[in-house]
Design an enzyme around this catalytic site. Structure first.
Site, short mmCIF file in Angstrom:
data_model
loop_
_atom_site.label_atom_id
_atom_site.label_comp_id
_atom_site.label_asym_id
_atom_site.label_seq_id
_atom_site.Cartn_x
_atom_site.Cartn_y
_atom_site.Cartn_z
N TYR A 1 -11.88 30.89 42.78
CA TYR A 1 -10.74 29.87 42.53
C TYR A 1 -9.46 30.42 43.43
O TYR A 1 -8.81 31.16 42.98
CB TYR A 1 -10.45 29.94 40.96
CG TYR A 1 -9.44 28.94 40.58
CD1 TYR A 1 -9.40 27.60 41.05
CD2 TYR A 1 -8.37 29.35 39.73
CE1 TYR A 1 -8.47 26.58 40.65
CE2 TYR A 1 -7.34 28.47 39.33
CZ TYR A 1 -7.44 27.38 39.70
OH TYR A 1 -6.50 26.32 39.48
N TYR B 1 -11.78 19.22 45.30
CA TYR B 1 -10.89 20.14 44.22
C TYR B 1 -11.89 19.86 42.79
O TYR B 1 -12.03 18.93 42.20
CB TYR B 1 -9.63 19.75 43.96
CG TYR B 1 -8.99 20.85 43.22
CD1 TYR B 1 -8.19 21.89 43.91
CD2 TYR B 1 -8.66 20.75 41.84
CE1 TYR B 1 -7.52 22.69 43.24
CE2 TYR B 1 -7.72 21.60 41.26
CZ TYR B 1 -7.34 22.68 41.99
OH TYR B 1 -6.79 23.59 41.11
#
Length: 407
Positions: free
Chosen positions: A356, A306
């Site tokens: 994203y 992440y």
């Protein structure tokens, strides 16, 4: 297993859930970025349909639905039911809306795996969708009211906002600045992450920055957002949807695409003040996931981490034990995580250069890599794939260990 970390006794996996008992059988990814022709619910519906088709399954095969609602869902606490209705699904045996921020995608897969292993259901769609970006004509019609990513993620909190500190950029910048001061991490170290991940994105047809190369000079010349973050230290904001289909390894074996098995999974939520802790939940999540998978850090062949900020990549690499504190910048800057490096990291470009979808971004690329479908960016070794999710201000963390091998 190593000894206790931060005073927490280590866990030893008791074998209750068999390694590789469940697998990801389908993957669905909608167009990403400045896509305005459908709603957040529409993105979710499309992602599920694509994932079902990828697996060679029908809607009627689903008996579980887990949704991670993005910011466009607002306060839709019954979002999973809304999506069920939009998909026309009947007789579900598992349904929930989940939100651990960027840790949710892996956590949904974990929840699905546990439910399937317990016999509660057989086939679960795990979904994320969002539509925070507005088309130009809608922005103009709102009379100057903020409608873009700054409005979506510009969280204001009490006295912090009153003194000018608001939004995740500022919160992370505070932690990053203290971390840099404490461990000697530099601006060049942050820039190395941005440049390296852009090099991966150049090989990813789905990346928003596929055709936009990046140099170290470009990074340093980019505008400041809040020191130490340039705009290129910060992740993209995207409209779109992503979904995976989770089922038992046996059911996944004969599907349209090769299964990606869940070897291990874990979560870590450290609590406290991250500006004091200077750590993520990765060490906690790692212990459970690695014990279940029967691996250690040295066994990991590629990482999908992440990356809401360049800083997050560095601290996560260190927290998983790929290097010592303050050394991740040298690891990345030395080319070890780049194409041709010994530890490929964020091989699709990540959230910094690809798209994203919160925690679904690393999950999507992990599935593509584990299947061997990544084309020119394919990592040479893919038997042990590490996936991380991170939510809030290093507040929540989830870990998956994935593999094309059953065990």
């Amino acid at each position: 297993m190593r000894g206790a970390i931060d005073g927490v006794a280590p866990l030893s996996y008791d074998g209750t859930m068999r390694k590789g008992a469940v697998a990801i059988a389908g993957l669905g990814l909608t167009p990403q970025g400045k896509v305005y022709d459908r709603t957040h619910v529409g993105f979710a519906v499309e992602a599920v349909r694509l994932a079902l088709d990828d697996a060679g399954l029908a809607r009627t095969d689903l008996d579980g639905l887990l949704l991670n609602p993005g910011v466009a869902w607002g306060n839709a606490t019954m979002g999973a039911f809304m999506l069920q209705q939009a998909l026309g699904l009947r007789d579900l045996r598992l349904s929930a809306s989940m939100n651990l921020g960027g840790a949710t995608a892996a956590a949904m897969i974990q929840q699905a795996a546990l439910a399937i292993d317990a016999g509660m259901c057989t086939t679960v769609a795990c979904v994320f969708s969002d539509r925070p970006l507005k088309p130009p004509e809608e922005r103009r019609s709102r009379g100057g009211e903020p409608t873009g990513s700054a409005a979506a993620y510009g969280f204001a909190r009490g006295l912090d906002a009153a003194y000018g500190q608001f939004g995740m950029n500022a919160f992370y910048a505070t932690v990053a600045r203290r971390y840099m001061h404490t461990y000697g991490t530099t601006q060049d170290d942050l820039g190395a992450v941005a440049v390296t991940q852009r090099s991966w994105a150049q090989m990813n047809p789905a990346a928003q920055f596929r055709d936009v190369p990046l140099t170290v000079a470009d990074y340093h010349a980019s505008r400041w957002v809040v020191e130490p973050f340039h705009v290129l230290d910060c992740c993209l904001v995207s409209n779109g949807g992503a979904a995976v289909i989770v089922t038992s390894a046996e059911r996944a074996r004969d599907r349209r695409k090769p299964p990606v098995h869940v070897w291990g999974m874990g979560q870590g939520h450290p609590g406290g003040d991250p500006t004091e802790n200077l750590a993520s939940g990765a060490p906690l999540a790692k212990r459970t996931a690695f014990a279940m998978a029967g691996i250690d850090t040295a066994d990991v062949q590629l990482c999908e981490l992440y990356d809401c900020y360049t800083f997050t990549v560095l601290i996560t690499l260190e927290d998983y034990g790929f290097c010592r504190r303050g050394e991740a910048g040298a690891l990345v800057g030395g080319g070890h995580t780049a194409p041709g490096g010994r530890l490929p990291v964020n091989t699709g470009g990540g959230q910094l250069s690809s798209f994203y979808m919160w925690g679904m971004t690393p999950v999507v690329e992990a599935v593509i890599q584990a299947r061997g479908e990544a084309g020119e960016r394919q990592a040479p070794h893919r038997d042990v794939v590490l996936v991380s999710g991170n939510g809030g201000l290093l507040s929540t963390h989830s870990t998956l260990v994935l593999s094309p091998l059953p065990s």
